[in-house]
Design a protein around this motif. Structure first.
Motif, PDB file in Angstrom:
ATOM      1  N   ASN A  30      22.081  12.097  -6.891  1.00 40.87           N
ATOM      2  CA  ASN A  30      21.189  13.246  -7.036  1.00 40.87           C
ATOM      3  C   ASN A  30      20.414  13.418  -5.733  1.00 40.87           C
ATOM      4  O   ASN A  30      19.668  12.533  -5.331  1.00 40.87           O
ATOM      5  CB  ASN A  30      20.217  13.027  -8.204  1.00 40.87           C
ATOM      6  N   LEU A  33      16.586  12.598  -5.186  1.00 41.82           N
ATOM      7  CA  LEU A  33      16.076  11.227  -5.200  1.00 41.82           C
ATOM      8  C   LEU A  33      15.682  10.756  -3.815  1.00 41.82           C
ATOM      9  O   LEU A  33      14.631  10.148  -3.618  1.00 41.82           O
ATOM     10  CB  LEU A  33      17.131  10.288  -5.785  1.00 41.82           C
ATOM     11  N   LEU A 100      20.875   8.216 -10.935  1.00 47.77           N
ATOM     12  CA  LEU A 100      20.540   8.909  -9.693  1.00 47.77           C
ATOM     13  C   LEU A 100      21.181   8.254  -8.476  1.00 47.77           C
ATOM     14  O   LEU A 100      21.457   8.926  -7.480  1.00 47.77           O
ATOM     15  CB  LEU A 100      19.025   8.925  -9.498  1.00 47.77           C
ATOM     16  N   ARG A 119      12.490  14.526 -12.494  1.00 48.19           N
ATOM     17  CA  ARG A 119      12.925  13.944 -11.229  1.00 48.19           C
ATOM     18  C   ARG A 119      11.742  13.562 -10.340  1.00 48.19           C
ATOM     19  O   ARG A 119      11.567  14.072  -9.234  1.00 48.19           O
ATOM     20  CB  ARG A 119      13.884  14.910 -10.497  1.00 48.19           C
TER      21      ARG A 119
END
Length: 305
Positions: A30, A33, A100, A119
């Motif tokens: 992701n 991150l 992630l 997130r």
């Protein structure tokens, strides 16, 4: 959010399972991150994990490049509210959409997961020690001080005890869950002001803080080591545990006196306490409940019937 006991056990187990091994591959699944671009995250691959450290509630992986003359890299993990770490045996697949990042070592992989969609969790790759030091809010490490140092930090500002314990600029690694447990152990109100405590009460709070954090670290370590199939990895990292005295136990009996555990609700969390053990039977009010009930709000345990 994982607090000092949880983070400590994560660190110990990661050191035991992957310490001295080469980070073969680091997959960031992701893009939100990763919060740094220099050095590139690919520089972490091929490095040896030579240490795992705690920085407040952050976890720092110390990586040594294959070139012995090269400086160490620091991979900083901040789990925030919903981030968790999972240890996967070779060949095991990381859990679905919540993963992630995956760090692959010889004997297994570390999956960095986050539930929900906010997130908030983060990953930084840093090239020198000054960078993570700048992330440190500077809170006091309660196991690295004495009663006088604790008292000085506590009384630096006049706030409620709950606020002081959970402020990372005052104390390191303590959050919502364990602050409730600490205050219950110390028999102190979460609304008591830091500068109103006498020396005996401050010492009582200091002793309770160290005792609760040490006991829970030992308990969580034992629970993790009992997870034989998971190679001693802590699988259920949560702020709500049945062994807790008051946190998350609203309406249930206090384990010490039997009175129902009370709560004060805030925007994103709540404070749990025992009115009989901590406030002399008085019920603490939050703004929302006071506005709703006004003069009809119960003020003592006796008012609850």
């Amino acid at each position: 959010m994982p607090e000092l006991p949880d983070v400590t056990v994560y660190i110990e187990r990661l050191q035991a399972l992957a310490g001295g091994q080469v980070l073969r591959r680091l997959r960031v699944l992701n893009p939100f991150l990763l919060r740094t671009a220099v050095p590139p995250i690919s520089d972490a691959e091929g490095c040896t994990l030579v240490g795992v450290e705690r920085l407040g509630k952050r976890i720092v992986l110390v990586l040594q490049p294959a070139d012995a003359a090269a400086g160490q890299l620091l991979l900083v993990i901040h789990l925030m509210l919903a981030g968790r770490l999972r240890w996967l045996l070779p060949g095991a697949k990381p859990p679905g959409k919540i993963t992630l990042a995956v760090l692959e070592f010889e004997t297994g992989s570390l999956a960095f997961t986050e539930a929900g969609s906010k997130r908030l969790a983060s990953l930084h790759l840093l090239a020198d020690r000054a960078a993570p030091a700048a992330m440190d809010p500077g809170g006091l490490e309660v196991f690295n001080t004495d009663g006088a140092g604790f008292a000085a930090a506590l009384r630096r500002h006049n706030s409620t005890l709950k606020t002081a314990l959970t402020d990372p600029h005052v104390f390191s690694g303590i959050g919502n869950a364990f602050s409730d447990e600490i205050l219950h152990r110390a028999r102190l109100s979460p609304h008591a002001k830091t500068k109103s405590l006498d020396d005996a009460a401050v010492q009582q709070l200091f002793d309770a803080t160290r005792a609760v954090l040490a006991e829970w670290t030992n308990r969580l370590r034992d629970q993790a080591l009992a997870n034989v199939k998971g190679q001693g990895w802590p699988e259920k990292v949560t702020a709500f545990r049945p062994e807790m005295a008051v946190h998350g136990r609203h309406g249930q009996p206090c384990p010490d006196c039997g009175a129902p555990v009370q709560r004060i609700v805030y925007v994103n969390n709540e404070t749990n306490y025992c009115a009989r053990c901590q406030t002399g039977g008085r019920l603490l009010a939050d703004r929302a409940m006071s506005r709703l009930l006004k003069g009809d709000r119960p003020k003592t345990l006796d008012d609850l019937g």
